[in-house]
Design an enzyme around this catalytic site. Structure first.
Site, PDB file in Angstrom:
ATOM      1  N   ASP A 176      -3.553   3.910   3.443  1.00 61.84           N
ATOM      2  CA  ASP A 176      -3.363   2.468   3.674  1.00 61.84           C
ATOM      3  C   ASP A 176      -4.344   1.647   2.846  1.00 61.84           C
ATOM      4  O   ASP A 176      -4.237   0.428   2.788  1.00 61.84           O
ATOM      5  CB  ASP A 176      -3.516   2.122   5.159  1.00 61.84           C
ATOM      6  CG  ASP A 176      -4.798   2.671   5.759  1.00 61.84           C
ATOM      7  OD1 ASP A 176      -5.021   3.893   5.660  1.00 61.84           O
ATOM      8  OD2 ASP A 176      -5.589   1.880   6.304  1.00 61.84           O
ATOM      9  N   ARG A 236       0.836  -1.202   0.000  1.00 65.00           N
ATOM     10  CA  ARG A 236       0.000   0.000   0.000  1.00 65.00           C
ATOM     11  C   ARG A 236       0.866   1.245   0.000  1.00 65.00           C
ATOM     12  O   ARG A 236       2.052   1.175   0.361  1.00 65.00           O
ATOM     13  CB  ARG A 236      -0.868  -0.002   1.278  1.00 65.00           C
ATOM     14  CG  ARG A 236      -1.655  -1.284   1.472  1.00 65.00           C
ATOM     15  CD  ARG A 236      -1.785  -1.634   2.957  1.00 65.00           C
ATOM     16  NE  ARG A 236      -2.397  -2.958   3.139  1.00 65.00           N
ATOM     17  CZ  ARG A 236      -3.696  -3.180   3.216  1.00 65.00           C
ATOM     18  NH1 ARG A 236      -4.533  -2.174   3.185  1.00 65.00           N
ATOM     19  NH2 ARG A 236      -4.162  -4.405   3.339  1.00 65.00           N
TER      20      ARG A 236
HETATM   21  P1  AMP Z   1      -9.616  -0.595   7.557  1.00 62.01           P
HETATM   22  O1  AMP Z   1     -10.548   0.453   8.039  1.00 62.01           O
HETATM   23  O2  AMP Z   1     -10.254  -1.941   7.386  1.00 62.01           O
HETATM   24  O3  AMP Z   1      -8.834  -0.184   6.356  1.00 62.01           O
HETATM   25  O4  AMP Z   1      -8.586  -0.817   8.741  1.00 62.01           O
HETATM   26  C1  AMP Z   1      -7.735   0.178   9.247  1.00 62.01           C
HETATM   27  C2  AMP Z   1      -6.783  -0.423  10.260  1.00 62.01           C
HETATM   28  O5  AMP Z   1      -7.471  -0.924  11.379  1.00 62.01           O
HETATM   29  C3  AMP Z   1      -5.963  -1.589   9.717  1.00 62.01           C
HETATM   30  O6  AMP Z   1      -4.699  -1.537  10.296  1.00 62.01           O
HETATM   31  C4  AMP Z   1      -6.734  -2.785  10.202  1.00 62.01           C
HETATM   32  O7  AMP Z   1      -5.939  -3.919  10.306  1.00 62.01           O
HETATM   33  C5  AMP Z   1      -7.206  -2.309  11.567  1.00 62.01           C
HETATM   34  N1  AMP Z   1      -8.423  -2.977  12.003  1.00 62.01           N
HETATM   35  C6  AMP Z   1      -9.661  -2.818  11.496  1.00 62.01           C
HETATM   36  N2  AMP Z   1     -10.546  -3.609  12.140  1.00 62.01           N
HETATM   37  C7  AMP Z   1      -9.858  -4.296  13.065  1.00 62.01           C
HETATM   38  C8  AMP Z   1     -10.200  -5.278  14.033  1.00 62.01           C
HETATM   39  N3  AMP Z   1     -11.454  -5.711  14.195  1.00 62.01           N
HETATM   40  N4  AMP Z   1      -9.217  -5.758  14.823  1.00 62.01           N
HETATM   41  C9  AMP Z   1      -7.957  -5.331  14.690  1.00 62.01           C
HETATM   42  N5  AMP Z   1      -7.563  -4.412  13.798  1.00 62.01           N
HETATM   43  C10 AMP Z   1      -8.504  -3.890  12.985  1.00 62.01           C
HETATM   44 MG    MG Z   2      -7.508  -0.924   5.248  1.00 58.05          MG
END
Ligand code: AMP
Ligand code: MG
Length: 506
Positions: A256, A187
């Site tokens: 990201d 990313r």
């Molecule tokens: P995202 O919004 O899915 O792009 O996630 C943003 C960040 O939050 C990334 O580093 C994900 O791995 C982390 N993240 C999102 N949901 C969770 C979860 N349920 N547990 C742990 N990390 C999370």
């Molecule tokens: Mg993400």
């Protein structure tokens, strides 16, 4: 509990090139087995393309693999480190709820990451549980497959497994694991991570790895890293132009969530436009409209600027010279996006050649659509003539069966005037009007993953009924087909008092 290992029944053929990067880029970690894994969707066609044994994987036992209870032979599970600007703010992140099993080498020699999303905690989970809910994982499955069918570069979805465990969000929801297939998971945020570590050798290693994996043509350029950045920007220009042409809103274009491969990645609060409105924001967390429909090209440029900052030391020894090169590349990105956008919009209007005033023709239509809140998809489809009407030669494309969401627009005098101009323009090219309409029907989708159909399907799935998901997936896989069976998927959204809202896929 840790997962056990299978023999190579399923024909996984893993390589692990990411492990050749410095150790700072990942941490070995295994999925946490789940209580009662059940396969709820499986992508047979994709499994075949990957060289996997689709028949064997379609059986109930493969839920053990796609749920993370059993590791396929050759898997070396890791969580990747990355950072990112989230809504403009820098944070150290990483795979908090994703684990890469390995890189599948296909029979064609292509390399794809096979990643579990929602497999339990990793060292990057921060306060999260590492888990995912069934609804958001099915949403990713449906929309990524819809994007693929529309010819838009995207990560894909191989399987969704219900875990038999609850996840605790605002409500208690059924848990799930998605198997995601991606050209890679590098990313913009991975570069930001390397840069934040303050060690130039990390940037160098990551850039060289990414160039070899995705941009081999830039390795021997005069200024390889600049050529690499330009090529990344060019893929983003093409990608975002495609999003805009189908009315796709990513919803959370944090750095990201922008992949160097040029694939659409991280389907969270994403959705397709119903009524055309450039200010549309679906995501409940995007309160200031940072990621609104019309902002997407600008945000892509902003994200690319963050990437360029990490690469400056590799562009030139002199910082001012490096900045000038980066700025020029960003100007080129903007121009390239405009070119790709206009060329795609010409095709949507059946135009093969170019005229100076085409841009005005397109924007005049869009502004009428905005004014009359016309359904984006159905407007272009109606202009293309519907399949049931014979291709009309002189009807300005307007007498085909009315499609829901277009009546108000098509009834206006302004639109009739516009349509007259457009039709005259269609005739000023070497292909016949009939041919132009046929071409239009091959690129203007009749079926998109409509918000109300997605919601309906996910709601049924939460209640244990997967049939609506299966029907919707089948429909979006054939976006240009108009048939009696897919009629319900071609209806515009029903009038509703509340604007549509999506929630982040956590
Ligand atoms: P995202 O919004 O899915 O792009 O996630 C943003 C960040 O939050 C990334 O580093 C994900 O791995 C982390 N993240 C999102 N949901 C969770 C979860 N349920 N547990 C742990 N990390 C999370
Ligand atoms: Mg993400």
């Amino acid at each position: 509990m840790t997962p056990s290992q299978t023999q190579n029944l399923y024909r996984f053929n893993f390589d692990t090139s990411y492990l050749n990067l410095p150790g700072a880029f990942y941490t070995p970690v295994s999925p946490t087995p789940v209580a009662l894994p059940q396969l709820v969707v499986f992508n047979r066609e994709l499994a075949n393309d990957l060289g996997l044994d689709a028949d064997l994987l379609a059986t109930a036992e493969s839920a053990l693999v796609f749920g993370g209870n059993v590791l396929p032979e050759g898997a070396t599970p890791i969580a990747q480190a990355y950072a990112g600007h989230q809504f403009g703010h820098f944070t150290m992140l990483g795979d908090g709820r994703a684990i890469l099993l390995g890189e599948q080498i296909t029979p064609n020699g292509e390399r794809y990451d096979i990643q579990l999303k929602g497999p339990g905690k990793t060292p990057y989970s921060r306060r999260g549980d590492g888990r995912a809910a069934l609804g958001p994982m099915l949403r990713e499955y449906i929309i990524s497959e819809a994007m693929f069918a529309l010819g838009i570069p995207t990560t894909r979805s191989l399987a969704v497994v219900a875990t038999g465990e609850p996840v605790y969000r605002e409500n208690v929801l059924p848990g799930a694991v998605l198997t995601r297939v991606a050209a890679s998971h590098i990313r913009v945020g991975t570069f930001e991570y390397a840069s934040a570590k303050g060690d130039i050798s990390l940037i160098q290693a990551l850039a060289d790895y990414t160039m070899r994996r995705h941009y081999g043509e830039t390795i021997n350029a005069e200024n390889p890293h600049l050529a690499f950045f330009q090529a990344v920007a060019e893929r983003q220009a093409q990608l975002i132009a495609k999003w805009m042409q189908v009315g796709f809103i990513h919803g959370v274009m944090n750095t990201d969530n922008m992949a160097l491969s040029g694939e659409t990645i991280d389907y969270g609060p994403c959705a397709f436009l119903d009524a055309y409105d450039t200010a549309t924001v679906f995501s409940s967390i995007d309160q200031h409209g940072r990621y609104a429909f019309a902002n997407q090209p600008r945000i892509a440029s902003w994200n690319l600027a963050r990437l360029a900052e990490t690469l400056l030391p590799l562009f030139a020894d002199d910082e001012q010279a490096a900045i000038a090169l980066a700025q020029q590349a960003l100007v080129d990105f903007g121009e390239s996006f405009n070119r790709h956008w206009l060329s795609g919009m010409r095709k949507k209007l059946g135009l093969q050649n170019e005229e100076e005033a085409d841009s005005e023709l397109v924007t005049a239509l869009l502004s009428l659509m905005q004014q009359h809140q016309a359904d984006y998809t159905n407007t272009f489809r109606r202009l293309s003539g519907s399949a049931s009407a014979s291709a009309p030669a002189e009807n300005h494309g307007t007498t085909a069966n009315a499609l829901p969401g277009t009546e108000t627009l098509f009834a206006t005098a302004e639109f009739t005037a516009w349509a007259g101009n457009w039709w005259a323009r269609v005739k000023r090219q070497s292909i016949s009007p009939t041919e132009a309409l046929t071409n239009m029907r091959a690129i203007n989708p009749a079926v998109i993953a409509r918000n109300h159909k997605v919601e309906e399907a996910l709601k049924a799935a939460d209640n244990g009924d997967m049939s609506a998901v299966h029907h919707l997936v089948a429909a979006v896989k054939q976006p240009y087909v108009e048939s009696a069976e897919n009629k319900e998927y071609r209806e515009a959204a029903p009038q509703s008092a509340e604007p549509y809202r999506t929630f982040c896929g956590t």
